[in-house]
Design a protein around this motif. Structure first.
Motif, short mmCIF file in Angstrom:
data_model
loop_
_atom_site.label_atom_id
_atom_site.label_comp_id
_atom_site.label_asym_id
_atom_site.label_seq_id
_atom_site.Cartn_x
_atom_site.Cartn_y
_atom_site.Cartn_z
N GLU A 81 -1.50 15.49 -9.11
CA GLU A 81 -1.58 15.85 -10.52
C GLU A 81 -2.74 16.81 -10.77
OE1 GLU A 81 0.34 15.21 -13.40
OE2 GLU A 81 1.67 14.94 -11.69
N ALA A 82 -3.87 16.58 -10.11
CA ALA A 82 -4.99 17.50 -10.24
C ALA A 82 -4.62 18.88 -9.70
CB ALA A 82 -6.21 16.95 -9.50
N MET A 83 -3.89 18.91 -8.58
CA MET A 83 -3.45 20.18 -8.01
C MET A 83 -2.58 20.94 -9.00
SD MET A 83 -2.58 18.83 -4.17
CE MET A 83 -1.79 20.36 -3.66
N LYS A 84 -1.64 20.25 -9.62
CA LYS A 84 -0.73 20.89 -10.57
C LYS A 84 -1.50 21.47 -11.76
CE LYS A 84 2.90 18.30 -11.49
NZ LYS A 84 3.71 17.06 -11.64
N GLY A 99 0.83 -1.20 0.00
CA GLY A 99 0.00 0.00 0.00
C GLY A 99 0.86 1.24 0.00
N THR A 100 0.41 2.30 -0.66
CA THR A 100 1.18 3.54 -0.68
C THR A 100 0.27 4.71 -1.01
OG1 THR A 100 3.21 4.56 -1.54
CG2 THR A 100 1.78 3.45 -3.13
N GLY A 101 0.81 5.92 -0.92
CA GLY A 101 0.07 7.11 -1.31
C GLY A 101 0.15 7.33 -2.81
N ALA A 102 -0.75 8.15 -3.33
CA ALA A 102 -0.81 8.37 -4.77
C ALA A 102 0.46 9.04 -5.30
CB ALA A 102 -2.03 9.22 -5.12
N THR A 103 1.03 9.99 -4.56
CA THR A 103 2.22 10.70 -5.04
C THR A 103 3.42 9.76 -5.12
OG1 THR A 103 1.40 12.75 -4.05
CG2 THR A 103 3.72 12.68 -4.67
N GLY A 123 -7.40 15.51 -3.74
CA GLY A 123 -6.70 14.31 -3.29
C GLY A 123 -5.60 13.86 -4.22
N SER A 124 -5.41 14.56 -5.33
CA SER A 124 -4.42 14.15 -6.33
C SER A 124 -3.44 15.27 -6.58
CB SER A 124 -5.13 13.77 -7.63
OG SER A 124 -4.22 13.76 -8.72
N GLY A 143 -3.91 4.85 -1.15
CA GLY A 143 -4.84 5.31 -0.12
C GLY A 143 -4.09 6.20 0.85
N ASN A 144 -4.73 6.53 1.98
CA ASN A 144 -4.07 7.40 2.95
C ASN A 144 -3.38 6.58 4.03
OD1 ASN A 144 -6.00 6.79 5.08
ND2 ASN A 144 -7.42 8.19 4.09
#
Length: 307
Positions: free
Chosen positions: A235-238, A107-111, A232-233, A138-139
């Protein structure tokens, strides 16, 4: 009692035990079916078969929730140990096989999944083609819980992460940077909380450990960020920042190499803000050959990728 013992020895079904445990955990036959990817009648049938084989009632309805009977509670105390013993036996046998084979659940975070793990996983695939690494994102809190439950073998998470049954191994120190468009009031080379506090901000969603770090960075200067977007992403933030909708604070690993964005400029934070990525694993987890090579690969990549 002897009849139950003989029944278990002859007909113990791990799928039925897993279904039973999920019904009690979720309080619902249909929710357990969704988790298992099967139909609700299939789960109901498994529970009825298990009850018939044991000769006791295991589940009862209390209001709208499915609850364990006293006999069911007694069985529930043992199901985790049974599943762990079976997993340990399989891992032990895998160690006797030639080469590195088997499946590791990570398991890991999206980044980290986007910018840290691809190279690690590619190298593992090339070196050990019979090894399967199943990755879920996930978180931190969810991954820690799943490692404790043994539904994940290990997780790469953002600290803090704690659990009495866990070993936590720091892997990578990753600084944060501020980002903004090149052509819209570009940020200074180094920015402080006061420089960003009055700007429209695009930040991580509140539940993320990374967002908690950002909030503490502002709070140390007596400020509270007021984001115009919480996502939560990374990439979306960028993309939102590139569209001119605000400024962001993101992990540095997301802005180098494959993550570099032609329309965005990065600035260092003053004071420096960083996060620590760490591996969490159960203390009693048997470390098979497969799990060992995955652990070693992640640690080695962390040593070469510190920011």
């Amino acid at each position: 009692m002897q009849g139950i013992r003989n029944t278990l020895k002859k007909t113990l079904n791990l799928d039925q035990l897993k279904s039973f445990g999920l019904v009690i955990e979720t309080g619902s036959f249909s929710a357990a079916a969704d988790r298992l990817g099967v139909s609700q009648p299939a789960v109901s049938l498994q529970i009825r078969q298990l009850e018939r084989r044991l000769g006791v009632r295991l589940v009862e309805r209390v209001g709208k929730r499915a609850k364990a009977t006293p006999a069911g509670m007694e069985l529930l105390r043992h199901t985790h140990h049974i599943e762990t013993a079976v997993d340990n036996a399989i891992d032990a046998l895998a160690d006797h096989a030639s080469g590195v084979t088997g499946r590791v659940r990570l398991g890991t975070g999206a980044t980290a999944c986007l910018y840290f793990l691809p190279g690690v996983l590619r190298a593992l695939r090339e070196a050990f083609p019979a090894l399967s690494v199943v990755v879920s994102t996930g978180n931190t809190d969810d991954h820690v819980r799943k490692v404790e439950e043994n539904s994940l073998d290990l997780a790469l998470v953002t600290l803090p992460a704690a659990g009495r049954s866990l070993t936590v191994m720091p892997v990578l120190d990753d600084a944060f940077v501020a980002i903004g468009r090149h052509d819209l009031a570009p940020l200074k080379a180094r920015v402080a909380p006061a420089d960003l506090g009055a700007l429209p901000l695009v930040l991580f969603e509140p539940a993320a450990n990374t967002r908690k770090l950002v909030d503490r960075w502002f709070a140390a200067e007596g400020l509270q960020p007021r984001p115009v977007m919480e996502l939560g992403s990374v990439e979306a933030m960028k993309e939102m920042v590139a569209a001119g909708l605000g400024y962001g604070i993101v992990p540095a690993m997301s802005m180098v190499g494959r993550g570099a964005h032609p329309e965005l400029k990065t600035s260092r934070l003053n004071p420096r803000m960083h996060r620590t990525l760490a591996i969490v694993i159960r203390r009693d987890k048997p470390v098979s050959k497969a799990l060992r090579v995955v652990l070693d690969a992640i640690v080695a990549a962390g040593k070469t990728g510190r920011h």
